[in-house]
Design a protein around this motif. Structure first.
Motif, PDB file in Angstrom:
ATOM      1  N   PRO A 294      31.939 -19.429   3.605  1.00 51.01           N
ATOM      2  CA  PRO A 294      31.551 -18.162   2.973  1.00 51.01           C
ATOM      3  C   PRO A 294      31.533 -18.325   1.454  1.00 51.01           C
ATOM      4  O   PRO A 294      32.508 -18.816   0.873  1.00 51.01           O
ATOM      5  CB  PRO A 294      32.634 -17.178   3.417  1.00 51.01           C
ATOM      6  N   ASP A 369      27.147 -15.007  -0.055  1.00 51.30           N
ATOM      7  CA  ASP A 369      27.408 -14.132   1.093  1.00 51.30           C
ATOM      8  C   ASP A 369      28.027 -12.805   0.665  1.00 51.30           C
ATOM      9  O   ASP A 369      27.776 -11.781   1.291  1.00 51.30           O
ATOM     10  CB  ASP A 369      28.341 -14.855   2.071  1.00 51.30           C
ATOM     11  N   TYR A 443      33.231 -12.487   8.109  1.00 50.23           N
ATOM     12  CA  TYR A 443      32.169 -13.511   8.006  1.00 50.23           C
ATOM     13  C   TYR A 443      32.182 -14.422   9.234  1.00 50.23           C
ATOM     14  O   TYR A 443      31.147 -14.903   9.690  1.00 50.23           O
ATOM     15  CB  TYR A 443      32.387 -14.328   6.726  1.00 50.23           C
TER      16      TYR A 443
END
Ligand code: ADP
Length: 489
Positions: A294, A369, A443
């Motif tokens: 991430p 992200d 995530y």
């Protein structure tokens, strides 16, 4: 059609140091379909002058705070501009507020008193054939506009609005400047520009404007408390009935992930998988391993307000969680050094690029992200709005406009399919760490993450609704004028 003059010290795309420029640059276009004709008054800094091609001289001023000045008019990038060409005030290298050494220009009070004086004078008929009914002043640099109007002599006065984008910047000077401000002696009072024995530009605007706005409903409530009011909470409480919280939007053309030329791979909700190409590009630019960890981004002034010290304390945890971090910004030297030290400690996982880079900021929003905004206070915040539109999930402190624009992914919000990001409170390193943990866990659930990401992209973060509220405010101010006029007769 209502004629409004917007007075600001910066406006995108001509000159920008922060969110004020985005707002001043976008609002005129957003209002154009709403019966509002907005012109924009800006200083002619070199960055602005570079955009002018064949300006028309619409007025000359013999002595504008120490030198000759001309008012130039031209339409540039959709903005109907009036610029103050006063080389003694604005034609210089360095930044628009500070020199190369980072110190504020010592004559800022003259530079922005001049901006305010010209704004107010345009409202009182300085240029034949142009008389705005409303002057909309932004931040302390335009804070004297309402004072010049209130203490001016004209019979038919324009209405004034003072918008606060950040109460932390107040334009506070000693009493010695007052005699040079071209204001009558009675203006140096608690009902005018006087503030703790000196001259307060923002205080003057908040005291004298017909209406006050700030850029989110939560911040409008917060500024009336001692904790967030920065000395002005008493005044703001006394003017509460004139204070409105109107959320900022972002310019849908300037921030469109579907056509953004700064992205390697532009994308829409239906093609969001293309973001991975932008992520690879961001990782490459920041010297970060190109894997599927991430990737968090920070695009910010590196300051205490923005909670960058909390971030510096949390970087090790972020890396421990298996995440990566890219940071773009500049600011307080100690915080710049702390972020650089974090990058040095975690090569390949944390990257820092110092400075201001509009194009790179777009790429980061289109590739990372999640975007981190751990601000201690945040009047509105634009980075989280951009994040929403670009599928870069915002992780934000629950304060000001951040609280108003991001829906926290708690269990209830996830079950109700409304979550768009992660919020944390209080604004401490511990709570931020917990938010990082939660974000990484989300995530790692690709379906949940991708739904949240796409929901954010579909959220309306553009100007439509807020422009309508500004238009209604303008109408209501003029409505009041008509009634007052009737009563006067
Ligand atoms: P501010 O308090 O700085 O005005 P906002 O969130 O309201 O904060 O607006 C910040 C704006 O400036 C956003 O458009 C953001 O993308 C931009 N910005 C901030 N720092 C940088 C940077 N280093 N490079 C490019 N853009 C930046």
């Amino acid at each position: 059609m209502i004629e409004v003059l917007s007075v600001a010290s910066e406006a995108f795309p001509l000159v920008k140091t922060g969110g004020l420029a985005d707002v001043a640059g976008a609002l005129p276009g957003a209002l154009s379909g709403l019966d509002v004709q907005m012109r924009t008054l800006l200083p002619n800094y070199p960055a602005v002058n570079a955009h002018l091609k064949s300006p028309e001289t619409i007025a000359e001023i013999d002595d504008l705070f120490g030198g000759h000045a001309r008012l130039l008019a031209e339409k540039v990038s959709g903005l109907d501009l009036i610029v103050i060409d006063a080389p003694h005030l604005y034609e210089r290298g360095g930044g628009i507020y500070a020199g190369e050494d980072g110190a504020d220009w010592p004559d800022n009070w003259q530079r922005f008193a001049a901006l305010s004086w010209v704004g107010a004078s345009l409202g009182q008929g300085l240029v034949k054939g142009y008389r705005p009914q409303i002057i909309h002043a932004h931040d302390w640099q335009a804070g004297l506009v309402p004072a010049y109007v209130a203490f001016g002599s004209g019979r038919k006065k324009p209405k004034t609005i003072m918008t606060v984008h950040n109460l932390a910047f107040q334009g506070q000077y000693g009493p010695d400047i007052f005699p040079q401000l071209k204001l009558p002696p009675r203006a140096f009072s608690v009902d005018g520009v006087e503030y703790y024995g000196g001259v307060g530009f923002l205080k003057a605007g908040l005291q004298c404007a017909d209406a006050l706005t700030t850029v989110s409903p939560t911040y409008a409530a917060e500024v009336r408390t001692p904790e967030f009011g920065m000395g002005l909470d008493g005044l703001l409480r006394s003017r509460a009935s004139s204070l409105h919280g109107i959320l900022n939007g972002i310019d849908e053309a300037a921030w469109d992930p579907g056509s953004d030329e700064n992205l390697i791979a532009p994308f829409r909700v239906s093609t969001v998988a293309k973001r991975s190409q932008n992520k690879l590009a961001v990782q490459a630019r920041f010297g970060i391993h190109q894997d599927d960890s991430p990737l968090f981004a920070i695009v910010s002034r590196l300051t205490w307000q923005k909670g960058i010290d909390l971030m510096a304390q949390s970087v090790d945890l972020l890396v421990e969680l298996g995440a990566q971090l890219c940071v773009l910004g500049s600011g307080e030297p100690a915080l710049e050094a702390a972020m650089q030290a974090a990058a040095d400690r975690h090569p390949g996982r944390v990257g820092v690029i110092k400075g201001y880079n509009e194009g790179l900021s777009h790429l980061m929003q289109g590739g990372a992200d999640a975007v981190l905004v751990p601000s201690r206070f945040e009047p509105c915040g634009l980075t989280q709005l951009i994040g929403l539109r670009y599928g870069c999930v915002p992780v934000v402190a629950r304060t000001g406009g951040l609280a108003d624009t991001v829906i926290d992914a708690n269990t209830m919000a996830l079950n109700a399919s409304v979550a768009t990001g992660v919020q944390f409170s209080p604004v401490t390193a511990t709570a931020l760490g917990e938010a990082l943990r939660r974000t990484v866990a989300l995530y790692r659930q690709p379906q949940v993450w991708s739904k949240m990401q796409r929901r954010g992209m579909k959220t309306d973060v553009c100007w439509g609704a807020s422009a309508q509220v500004y238009a209604e405010l303008y109408h209501s101010l003029l409505g009041r004028t008509a009634k007052d006029d009737d009563q006067d007769d």
